[in-house]
Structures are given as C-alpha cells and as structure tokens.
Design an enzyme around this catalytic site. Structure first.
Site, PDB file in Angstrom:
ATOM      1  N   GLU A  26     -11.864  16.529  30.354  1.00 27.86           N
ATOM      2  CA  GLU A  26     -11.443  18.026  30.180  1.00 27.86           C
ATOM      3  C   GLU A  26     -10.914  18.683  31.031  1.00 27.86           C
ATOM      4  OE1 GLU A  26     -15.383  20.022  29.175  1.00 27.86           O
ATOM      5  OE2 GLU A  26     -14.281  21.560  28.250  1.00 27.86           O
ATOM      6  N   ASN A 173     -16.419  20.491  18.677  1.00 25.24           N
ATOM      7  CA  ASN A 173     -17.125  20.146  19.718  1.00 25.24           C
ATOM      8  C   ASN A 173     -18.419  21.261  19.775  1.00 25.24           C
ATOM      9  OD1 ASN A 173     -17.798  18.884  22.684  1.00 25.24           O
ATOM     10  ND2 ASN A 173     -17.700  21.357  23.063  1.00 25.24           N
ATOM     11  N   GLU A 174     -19.634  20.608  20.224  1.00 26.07           N
ATOM     12  CA  GLU A 174     -20.711  21.475  20.366  1.00 26.07           C
ATOM     13  C   GLU A 174     -20.762  22.818  19.425  1.00 26.07           C
ATOM     14  OE1 GLU A 174     -21.734  21.934  24.627  1.00 26.07           O
ATOM     15  OE2 GLU A 174     -22.365  19.817  24.767  1.00 26.07           O
ATOM     16  N   TYR A 240     -27.284  15.302  28.407  1.00 28.00           N
ATOM     17  CA  TYR A 240     -27.181  15.340  29.860  1.00 28.00           C
ATOM     18  C   TYR A 240     -28.454  15.081  30.554  1.00 28.00           C
ATOM     19  CZ  TYR A 240     -22.353  16.928  29.411  1.00 28.00           C
ATOM     20  OH  TYR A 240     -21.003  16.922  29.151  1.00 28.00           O
ATOM     21  N   GLU A 314     -20.641  12.705  25.351  1.00 26.72           N
ATOM     22  CA  GLU A 314     -20.784  13.263  26.479  1.00 26.72           C
ATOM     23  C   GLU A 314     -22.040  13.013  26.918  1.00 26.72           C
ATOM     24  OE1 GLU A 314     -20.158  17.571  26.967  1.00 26.72           O
ATOM     25  OE2 GLU A 314     -18.424  17.539  25.471  1.00 26.72           O
ATOM     26  N   GLN A 363     -17.766  13.399  33.740  1.00 20.05           N
ATOM     27  CA  GLN A 363     -16.478  13.307  33.454  1.00 20.05           C
ATOM     28  C   GLN A 363     -15.562  12.359  34.364  1.00 20.05           C
ATOM     29  OE1 GLN A 363     -14.650  17.011  32.234  1.00 20.05           O
ATOM     30  NE2 GLN A 363     -16.051  17.698  31.051  1.00 20.05           N
TER      31      GLN A 363
END
Ligand code: AHR
Length: 510
Positions: A26, A173-174, A240, A314, A363
C-alpha cells in the site's frame, strides 16, 4: 499427552492455490517509497526505479500475487493522478497514513513494471469509497483494452502500446470502515453496480473481488453472499493478529457493526513483550481457524460449489510502531513471535484451501508484519520472510488433510494447541509438512504416520532462536534464519520428530 499426526498421503483432493502466499503493498509509510521504489536517479541499485535487492529477495520466495494500491489508500486514490510524465503528476495528501505528501511517482505503469520484474500477478483494488463508477470503469479500460478508445490512446501516449494482463480486481476496500462507513446492504448494492462496469477486455475474464468482512462480522458475509454472491469471484476477509483491538465495535439493531477508533489504543511492542503476550498472539493467530470456518459455513449456504473464493487479502500482526517513528507509518520490527504466528496462519489457510484461494500478508516492506525491512540502501529479511521461504513448497501442491492430536495451553480462558500443522504432496511425490511449536519452554515429540508411503529419505529445516523476541537488525541480519533440522527418525510407517520450543519446522519426506 502423546502428540500424534495422521496423514493419508493418498487422500489429497485439491491444489493449494499458490496465491495463498500472496502479498500486499500500500501507499503507506515506507512500503512503496523507500521500500519498492527509490526512483531511477537513486544511488540504491535499481531497475527503472525499483530496488534490485527487493526484486531478488521476493523472487526467491516466488510471490504469486501482489495487491495494490491499498488498503484505505485505495479508497481515496484517483488513478489518473499517477500516470503521465512523473514531474507533472498531481501531489496529494495521504490523509490516512501520516498526512504526508504523495507525489504519485509510483502509479499504474510502475506497478505493472514491478509485477513483470517479480513475475507476479497484479491484483488492483479500485476506489468505491470516494471514486465514481466511471473512474473505475476507465481504469480497467486503460489497463486492459486493446481496441480503439480515448483511454487506450492515453495509455499509448504514456508509452504502453499493448494492454497489461490483469486477472484480479478488487471493487473497494473495507467499505464498512475507511472505504465509506457503509452498511452491508448498501455496499452490496454498490458492489453490484460498480462491478458491472468492470468490463472484461482481456483474454480471460477479470476475477472480481468484493470487500468482505472485518474479522467476525458474519452479518457482512451473509448479506454479501445473499445479495451479490452471483456477481463475485472472491470475498475479501480482513483479520489482524493483535493483542488489543484498536476499534470500539458497536452492533446496530439490524446486525451491522460500527467501528470507532479507540483513543490511545495500545497494541504492545513488537520486540519488548512478556510470555503472556506471546501466547496472546498465538491465540489470536489460532482464531483465524474459527473465522474461516464460520465465514465458509455462510458461504457454503449460498455457494455450495465453492465458486466464490474466500480471500484473506489483509492479515498479519499489528503492534505499536517502533519508538520515534511516524505513528501513521505502521513501521514495526518482526521477531520469532511473528514467524510462529505466520506459520500457524499459513497452516490454517492451507487446511482450508478448498475455499481460501488467495491471501495477502500486510504488508510486504516496512509496514506491519513485513517480510522485508529497509534502511536507506540496506535491506534485511525478517523471520516472517523465512517462513515464506520455507512454506513455498506448498504452492500449487496437493493439500493433504492432517489429523493432529496434541496438548493444549490455556490462555485467557481459551485452549490453544501446542502444535499447528499442514501438509501437501507435490508433483514429484515429495511430501511436505510444516509444523509450529508455540511452547516457550518445552520441545514436543511428535509421531507422524504417513499412510500410503514408505519413507525413504527425510530432510528438514527449522526456524527458531534462544529467545522469543529474537529478531534481525541491520547490524545483525542473520539472528533468525532457517537451519538444517536433524531431530527426526524414520519409522516404517512414518516418522518421529522432536520439535524445539518456539519453532517453525519444515519436513520433506520421500
Ligand atoms: O494494512 C493497513 C490498513 O489496515 C489498510 O489500509 C486497511 O485496509 C486496514 O485497516
């Protein structure tokens, strides 16, 4: 308790999609700039602005797919700002990540060049949060159309005659958070609209990936599959691994969830932690199993043939930033703890590879659970990198189901297994087992039966260290790296191995 692992080497049914070993890059902190991109005039050796050391390191782990340009950044990225002569490109504020100036020197052309150098599939995420249907449609046309149109003329004027090959396109995204704070029902409708205009110009149809749930937001998956399941190839879960959630989660009466930033959220240090935090991260990594099982069950209801892939685009550990660094840059060190938790997550993805067909660690460079860190011209490979190096043998191999019986550790009322395992057989008949021992003190002896195989030759590698927070630094870059593993014995029907504490082990059996 005796630890046993049963594997029927003839029971494989499907391939492990290599994309499970994918990455995410990103425009955040020093992932793109300083990480991948230094520019053509940099003293750091580069190919058309892209660092040579990075290309070499990533080719070594065969990264199959790279997601770009975000993340939250994708939902305020306007692709036309990133094309044409670099000196004329628009400068913008990267509002999500540190409020720094984004000069757009790395744009569409540079991204495809990077993917060509890495021999990796590009996966582009389009802007639904603040972009328009037209903007998304034009981007796809610019990249993939070979006919006559103003967008193609523009691409040609910018130096690229032929379209690029693009297989994966993310529609937002999200969108429950930084991508527009939408309700699932609203995004499902927008997804139907936007994805219609993501046209297929290339030889093969584009695989369209919808923004999926955050962690355990099962309502999101239910609504997306019910309302838009027919129009997508993948649904993207984000999860996450962290000690504390940095959001306050409020459930609305209709089942939707609102995520509010927790003021002064503490996620703990990446390097300076206690045993309890080690196990908290292992427990969070194991939670991936429950998430995938539950989201898959919802998907099975609407899509029993498993046409829609669950894509974890992610995932990874998230700690406090390194002291003295920009809080918006998400730069964290990476220890043996990251390696073992990555090993657990990748084992879980392998074991669900009938539905999970792509994942992208967050990432690739200098951000969150990064396999690679850079400092000026210096580069180091983190313990997480070495897990990818060891696990690459699973890419495109046939998955073998494992039956693992092992003791459990109790953490915070949760029982978590001491060991995690996955297995596959490749086209040459080599069996690969990847095992993680989360125990901080004890080694674990494991008896593994391999039905259908008379083991003739075994070899192994181990990733471990004497302390749980051992990590590589620019001065000592080889503190954690794979070494030969000899603690095994061949049995007539399998093998016996002694797995050291805090370790990731790869065994190859023929
Ligand atoms: O990976 C960092 C950020 O985490 C991404 O931009 C966003 O999608 C997620 O919340």
């Amino acid at each position: 308790m005796r630890t046993t692992l049963k594997i029927d080497t003839t029971a494989g049914k499907h391939r492990i999609n290599p994309n499970i070993y994918g990455h995410f890059a990103e425009h955040l902190g020093r992932c793109i700039y300083d990480g991948f991109w230094v520019g053509e005039d940099s003293p750091v050796p580069n190919t058309r602005g892209i660092r040579n050391d990075i290309i070499k390191a990533l080719k070594n782990i065969k990264i199959p797919v790279l997601r770009w340009p975000g993340g939250c950044f994708a939902d305020e990225y306007h692709w036309k700002d990133g094309i044409g002569p670099r000196e004329n490109r628009a400068r913008m504020v990267n509002t999500h990540w540190g409020g720094v100036v984004e000069n757009n020197h790395f744009g569409t052309h540079e991204f495809f060049d990077l993917c060509e150098l890495l021999e990796t599939e590009p996966y582009i995420c389009g802007n639904v949060g603040s972009g328009t249907v037209r903007e998304m449609q034009e981007w796809v046309e610019y990249m993939t159309f070979d006919g006559e149109s103003p967008l193609v003329a523009l691409r040609r004027a910018n130096g690229r005659e032929k379209p690029w090959s693009l297989k994966y396109f993310g529609v937002g995204n999200e969108n429950w958070g930084c991508g527009g704070r939408m309700r699932a029902e609203y995004y499902a409708d927008l997804y139907r609209q936007y994805s219609l205009y993501v046209r297929d110009y290339g030889a093969a149809p584009l695989e369209k990936i919808a923004a999926g749930p955050r962690g355990d937001n099962y309502h999101w998956t239910e609504v997306m599959m019910r309302e838009a399941g027919h129009f997508m190839d993948g649904l993207a879960l984000h999860y996450y691994t962290r000690v504390n959630d940095h959001n306050i989660v409020i459930e609305e009466p209709d089942g939707n969830k609102i995520y509010l930033a927790k003021p002064n959220a503490v996620r703990g240090s990446a390097v300076d932690f206690e045993a309890d935090e080690w196990y908290a991260i292992m427990s969070a990594a194991y939670f991936t199993e429950e998430l995938i099982t539950k989201h898959s069950a919802i998907m099975d209801k609407y899509d029993p043939e498993k046409k829609v892939a669950l894509i974890v685009d992610e995932w990874g550990t998230w700690f406090d930033v390194e002291p003295g660094t920009n809080p918006g840059f998400l730069y964290q060190q990476n220890t043996l703890r990251d390696a073992v938790s990555a090993g657990i997550s990748l084992n879980i993805f392998n074991n669900h590879s009938d539905r999970v067909r792509m994942t992208n660690i967050a990432q690739t460079i200098n951000v969150l659970q990064a396999p690679i860190l850079t400092d000026g011209a210096k580069m180091l490979l983190t313990p997480t990198y070495h897990v990818y190096e060891m696990y690459q043998v699973h890419q495109d191999a046939t998955h073998l189901p494992v039956e693992l019986i092992t003791g459990e550790h109790e953490h915070d009322g949760q029982k978590i297994p001491w060991l995690s395992a996955s297995a596959s057989v490749d086209d040459n008949g080599k069996i690969h087992l990847t095992l993680c021992n989360i125990n901080l003190r004890e080694s674990v002896e494991i008896n593994c039966s391999l039905a259908g195989l008379n083991p003739r030759r075994i070899s192994g590698q181990v990733l471990t260290a004497s302390a749980m927070n051992t990590h590589n630094t620019f001065d000592q870059p080889e503190q954690v790296k794979p070494r030969q593993f000899n603690e095994y014995e061949t049995l007539s029907d399998g093998l016996k191995a002694n797995l050291p504490p805090m370790s990731v082990v790869l065994l190859e059996v023929m």
